[in-house]
Design a protein around this motif. Structure first.
Motif, PDB file in Angstrom:
ATOM      1  N   ALA A 180      -5.862  -1.699  -9.208  1.00 38.71           N
ATOM      2  CA  ALA A 180      -5.371  -3.032  -8.829  1.00 38.71           C
ATOM      3  C   ALA A 180      -5.810  -3.371  -7.412  1.00 38.71           C
ATOM      4  CB  ALA A 180      -3.849  -3.064  -8.935  1.00 38.71           C
ATOM      5  N   GLU A 181      -5.742  -2.384  -6.518  1.00 36.91           N
ATOM      6  CA  GLU A 181      -6.118  -2.623  -5.113  1.00 36.91           C
ATOM      7  C   GLU A 181      -7.613  -2.937  -5.008  1.00 36.91           C
ATOM      8  OE1 GLU A 181      -5.582   0.624  -2.277  1.00 36.91           O
ATOM      9  OE2 GLU A 181      -4.548  -0.809  -0.969  1.00 36.91           O
ATOM     10  N   ARG A 182      -8.419  -2.175  -5.776  1.00 38.94           N
ATOM     11  CA  ARG A 182      -9.866  -2.433  -5.755  1.00 38.94           C
ATOM     12  C   ARG A 182     -10.185  -3.831  -6.277  1.00 38.94           C
ATOM     13  NH1 ARG A 182     -10.406   2.903  -7.370  1.00 38.94           N
ATOM     14  NH2 ARG A 182     -10.629   2.310  -9.546  1.00 38.94           N
ATOM     15  N   SER A 183      -9.295  -4.352  -7.144  1.00 41.06           N
ATOM     16  CA  SER A 183      -9.508  -5.706  -7.685  1.00 41.06           C
ATOM     17  C   SER A 183      -9.028  -6.758  -6.705  1.00 41.06           C
ATOM     18  CB  SER A 183      -8.750  -5.890  -8.996  1.00 41.06           C
ATOM     19  OG  SER A 183      -9.074  -4.878  -9.887  1.00 41.06           O
ATOM     20  N   GLY A 184      -8.548  -6.314  -5.543  1.00 42.66           N
ATOM     21  CA  GLY A 184      -8.116  -7.261  -4.521  1.00 42.66           C
ATOM     22  C   GLY A 184      -6.653  -7.651  -4.633  1.00 42.66           C
ATOM     23  N   MET A 185      -5.895  -6.937  -5.484  1.00 47.77           N
ATOM     24  CA  MET A 185      -4.490  -7.292  -5.635  1.00 47.77           C
ATOM     25  C   MET A 185      -3.676  -6.670  -4.503  1.00 47.77           C
ATOM     26  SD  MET A 185      -4.866  -9.097  -8.248  1.00 47.77           S
ATOM     27  CE  MET A 185      -3.167  -9.568  -8.493  1.00 47.77           C
ATOM     28  N   GLU A 186      -2.615  -7.352  -4.104  1.00 47.26           N
ATOM     29  CA  GLU A 186      -1.755  -6.879  -3.020  1.00 47.26           C
ATOM     30  C   GLU A 186      -0.703  -5.926  -3.615  1.00 47.26           C
ATOM     31  OE1 GLU A 186      -1.470  -6.817   0.172  1.00 47.26           O
ATOM     32  OE2 GLU A 186       0.557  -6.059   0.106  1.00 47.26           O
ATOM     33  N   VAL A 187      -0.894  -4.624  -3.400  1.00 49.10           N
ATOM     34  CA  VAL A 187       0.017  -3.634  -3.987  1.00 49.10           C
ATOM     35  C   VAL A 187       0.552  -2.683  -2.906  1.00 49.10           C
ATOM     36  CG1 VAL A 187      -0.839  -3.624  -6.363  1.00 49.10           C
ATOM     37  CG2 VAL A 187      -2.021  -2.271  -4.644  1.00 49.10           C
ATOM     38  N   SER A 188       0.643  -3.170  -1.677  1.00 48.07           N
ATOM     39  CA  SER A 188       1.079  -2.261  -0.610  1.00 48.07           C
ATOM     40  C   SER A 188       2.526  -1.814  -0.802  1.00 48.07           C
ATOM     41  CB  SER A 188       0.880  -2.898   0.759  1.00 48.07           C
ATOM     42  OG  SER A 188       1.556  -4.123   0.828  1.00 48.07           O
ATOM     43  N   GLN A 189       3.372  -2.699  -1.360  1.00 48.27           N
ATOM     44  CA  GLN A 189       4.775  -2.330  -1.551  1.00 48.27           C
ATOM     45  C   GLN A 189       4.909  -1.199  -2.592  1.00 48.27           C
ATOM     46  OE1 GLN A 189       7.098  -3.380   0.442  1.00 48.27           O
ATOM     47  NE2 GLN A 189       8.619  -2.095  -0.589  1.00 48.27           N
ATOM     48  N   PRO A 190       4.326  -1.354  -3.809  1.00 48.46           N
ATOM     49  CA  PRO A 190       4.412  -0.218  -4.747  1.00 48.46           C
ATOM     50  C   PRO A 190       3.754   1.040  -4.214  1.00 48.46           C
ATOM     51  CG  PRO A 190       3.175  -2.056  -5.712  1.00 48.46           C
ATOM     52  CD  PRO A 190       3.778  -2.552  -4.450  1.00 48.46           C
ATOM     53  N   LYS A 191       2.730   0.889  -3.374  1.00 47.67           N
ATOM     54  CA  LYS A 191       2.083   2.086  -2.811  1.00 47.67           C
ATOM     55  C   LYS A 191       3.048   2.805  -1.863  1.00 47.67           C
ATOM     56  CE  LYS A 191      -2.619   2.305  -3.537  1.00 47.67           C
ATOM     57  NZ  LYS A 191      -3.816   2.925  -3.072  1.00 47.67           N
TER      58      LYS A 191
END
Lengths: 365, 426
Positions: B321-332
């Motif tokens: 998801a991150e590589r696709s440019g999605m903002e996933v810092s919270q789940p990370k």
């Protein structure tokens, strides 16, 4: 009794002379020649500016300009606000594309020597608009309060501190203190959403009025060709021919923006930590790279003058001379034409050589 | 007084002043600096020595009178000159000052003054007392005339240097032959996680020889004490072990806790393969198929593996998801919390109770499932955006086509009108 449209039209005409405006619009024409394509860049820049204004207003509904909330509010926009990701990404991409088209517009005007009499003020107002666009980019870059933005602003404002005599004052004015802090963030926010838009509105109005007043400039070579072939000017009506072509360009820009936002959303990064050490590879936005990279190559001391001070001074003088080009390029003759053409080519090559290697390296990474 | 007399008087005063200064300095140093070989060597490093820096003279250890330049007086037995102290006397010689709290307070109030007492309890001290002069004394570890504080990175007893200092004797097979102890401790330590932390990460709080064996009181911890030593850092593991069935079992088998599974000097980073019933399992050293311990080992290993798999799945989907440019810092960020549960589960192994491991694993799996859902949601959102983009682009293309057609018809009409106008004008 006519239709409602006719009533409104008559009402407006009685008060504002709508008919004379419409007549002006109907008679307005755009020259048609092999360089006409460059005429669309101004409209494209204006379109992207309008996108900036609209998306900026939407972002304002959720953005909070404080060091404790700025990053989180942008994160919230990106993850929780319906289509917030789209608005933020379009705002960021459109900002960059606007500066790109503004630069292209400026160089097209330069190479067509469209700044010459009577269009000197059109050039100056356009150049000032470009400076304001750079100011928008610089002030907006800090607003998400992420690590890259924080340190890039630190480096950028340090560059401002090298301005002779007023450098220190300028640094404190920009930062709202000695360091980049929450005071800098609120100050930049103020510049970004109030001061710069206000100045831009005034200058943009002036620029558009001047463009209407003097019309599109035709390059000398085209003028000579038209004269040689019997003086017949090729033109197209602004409405609807040119306006429809403009609209097509705007639609294409909209598609490009949508694709960039969906496939390469503007990343948020990591929240700024003023106590952390600067990450490797800190650099400003691409449109400041030419100055940033050049300053790196200047020796620390040249004779007794500080290298960076000399560099900033040189860029300041070069910028001023570029702004005053219409008053410098006044003499007729092939020799001067070649000189200013060579100068323009030098500037383009210089910007490309100092910008592209770093930009490509960072994109590849 | 005329001018000439005044000048002579000034010169005389200057000479007397210089002589007085010269005599105030350590006369031993002044003479030995002019000698050669081993009689000069101590003077080369004395300026670096903490004692030299604090203004102590050679006489402080060697006796004699450092204030006279008369060699016979300086090194007279009457003045207490002892020359090179015998090895057996060195600990007591150093302790004259270092065990004197009042004296040491003048120089370094925070320095302990029980080194001699500690030393006497050490293997080195006991052997020396028994007449073995090969046993290490103060100068073997601290050097002789180049003694620096332990906080100085150049010191032989700086945390980064302690192991090398001990190894000078302990890897020497010939030297250690009489004591019948192994000489591979240093090699083992160099392969350990502790050494990696110390040498590679530069973590000065990581254990070195003296951390486990003591410094002045250096001795191998007994079987019963090993757990106490390790628990100074590994607190939770020790608490769990104390309450586990292994505590009694190891004591009965005379196995040293911790060491039985982790070795002593060669404490390599533990892996999950050490647990369970597969190849590399150390549980199988004592347990065999069919016994309760074997089953528990298998259960704990299974739990840990399940959490690892869940974390790996979440990592993979979040990375995508991150590589696709999605903002996933919270789940990370939440994924980090889930990973902490894996660490806790690995610590809980020391209870040897599958239920305690499973409890933490369940909490970790719950968080991992949440982050996995967030990753899946991010990918679904990415797909939605792409579909939206496709629809938008198609719409834009249709509008562009329509505009083009409209423009063409307008321009055709304009051209026709222009032709008409031309004909009319002709």
């Amino acid at each position: 009794m006519g239709s409602l449209g006719q009533v409104i039209r008559r009402w407006l005409d009685e008060r504002f002379g709508l008919e004379s405006l419409l007549q002006f619009a109907k008679k307005k024409t755009v020259p048609v020649h092999r360089h006409s394509v460059w005429y669309y860049l101004g409209g494209m820049t204006l379109f992207l500016f309008v996108i900036q204004v609209l998306t900026g207003i939407l972002l304002l509904l959720y953005y909070r300009p404080s060091p404790n909330e700025a990053f989180e509010s942008v994160q919230y926009i990106m993850t929780h606000v319906k289509f917030g990701w789209l608005i933020r990404s379009v705002h960021s991409w459109a900002g960059n594309l606007m500066i790109l088209t503004a630069f292209l517009h400026m160089f097209s005007v330069y190479f067509m020597r469209a700044y010459r009499k009577p269009r000197e003020l059109t050039w100056i107002s356009g150049m000032l608009l470009l400076f304001l666009a750079l100011g928008f980019g610089f002030s907006g870059y800090l607003l998400p309060w992420n690590t890259l933005a924080y340190f890039a602003t630190k480096v950028g404002t340090e560059m401002a501190a090298q301005v002779p005599l007023i450098g220190k004052w300028l640094l404190v004015f920009l930062r709202g203190g000695e360091e980049v802090t929450g005071a800098t963030l609120t100050r930049f926010f103020g510049f970004h959403v109030a001061v710069l838009p206000g100045l831009t509105t005034i200058l943009l109005a002036l620029h558009l009025v001047l463009v209407q007043k003097f019309g599109m400039s035709v390059p000398e070579s085209v003028e000579r060709q038209w004269t040689a072939t019997g003086g017949q000017r090729r033109e197209m009506p602004f409405f609807p021919n040119f306006a429809l072509r403009d609209l097509m360009g705007w639609y294409i820009a909209l598609g490009v923006l949508g694709a960039l936002a969906a496939l390469m959303p503007w990343e948020l990064g990591v929240k700024a930590d003023p106590f952390a050490s600067a990450p490797a590879g800190i650099r400003p936005e691409w449109y400041f790279l030419f100055a940033f990279e050049t300053l790196k190559f200047i020796p620390a001391k040249i004779w007794f003058i500080d290298g960076e001070v000399l560099g900033v001074l040189a860029f300041g003088i070069a910028g001023l001379l570029w702004l005053l080009i219409p008053f410098l390029d006044r003499k007729p003759g092939e020799r001067w034409r070649v000189f200013f053409l060579g100068l323009g080519v030098f500037v383009v090559v210089f910007i490309a050589v100092t910008t592209l290697p770093t930009l490509i390296a960072s994109l590849v990474k | 007084m005329n001018m000439q007399v005044r000048c002579w008087f000034t010169v005389l005063l200057a000479i007397l002043g210089c002589s007085a200064f010269a005599l105030a300095a350590d006369q031993c140093l002044l003479c030995h600096q002019m000698l050669e070989g081993k009689l000069k060597t101590p003077t080369d490093t004395w300026a670096e020595d903490i004692h030299g820096q604090k203004g102590l003279t050679c006489a402080a250890c060697h006796g004699g009178d450092a204030n006279t330049d008369d060699m016979m007086k300086a090194m007279s037995r009457a003045a207490g000159f002892v020359g090179k102290p015998a090895r057996s006397r060195i600990p007591r010689l150093c302790a004259r000052c270092h065990s004197d709290g009042a004296f040491m307070r003048e120089y370094n109030p925070s320095l302990r003054t029980d080194q001699l007492a500690q030393y006497r309890t050490s293997v080195h001290g006991k052997r020396l007392a028994a007449g073995d002069t090969k046993a290490a004394v103060c100068s073997d570890c601290h050097s002789v005339h180049e003694i620096r504080p332990a906080s100085n990175p150049l010191s032989t007893v700086h945390p980064l240097k302690v192991a090398e200092t001990c190894a000078r004797c302990h890897v020497n097979g010939e030297y250690m032959k009489a004591y019948k102890i192994p000489t591979d401790q240093f090699a083992g330590y160099q392969a350990s996680a502790h050494y990696a932390a110390m040498a590679n990460r530069g973590d000065l709080s990581a254990p070195t020889c003296s951390t486990c064996h003591g410094n002045h009181g250096a001795a191998p911890p007994g079987v019963a004490s090993v757990e106490n030593v390790c628990s100074t850092c590994h607190v939770f593991q020790a608490q769990l072990f104390d309450e586990s069935p292994h505590k009694k079992a190891f004591a009965a088998m005379n196995l040293a806790a911790c060491i039985a599974c982790h070795s002593n000097h060669r404490i390599v980073p533990p892996t999950d393969a050490m647990l369970g019933t597969g190849p590399g399992s150390i549980c199988l050293n004592c347990h065999a198929e069919g016994d309760a311990g074997y089953a528990k080992a298998a259960q704990m290993s299974q739990s840990i593996a399940e959490l690892e798999k869940a974390l790996a799945n979440s990592d993979a989907i979040l990375d995508r998801a991150e590589r696709s440019g999605m903002e996933v810092s919270q789940p990370k960020l939440e994924q980090g919390e889930a990973r902490e549960n894996l660490i806790k589960a690995r610590v809980n192994i020391h209870s040897f109770d599958p239920a305690k491991v499973a409890e933490v694993v369940a909490a970790g799996k719950k968080l991992a499932a949440k982050t996995y859902r967030a990753g899946r949601e991010a990918l679904r959102e990415r797909d939605f955006r792409r579909k939206g983009l496709a629809i938008s682009l198609i719409t834009i293309l249709v509008v562009l086509f329509g505009l083009r057609m409209k423009l063409r018809s307008i321009e055709a009409r304009q051209a026709a009108q222009a032709d008409e106008a031309n004909k009319d004008s002709l």
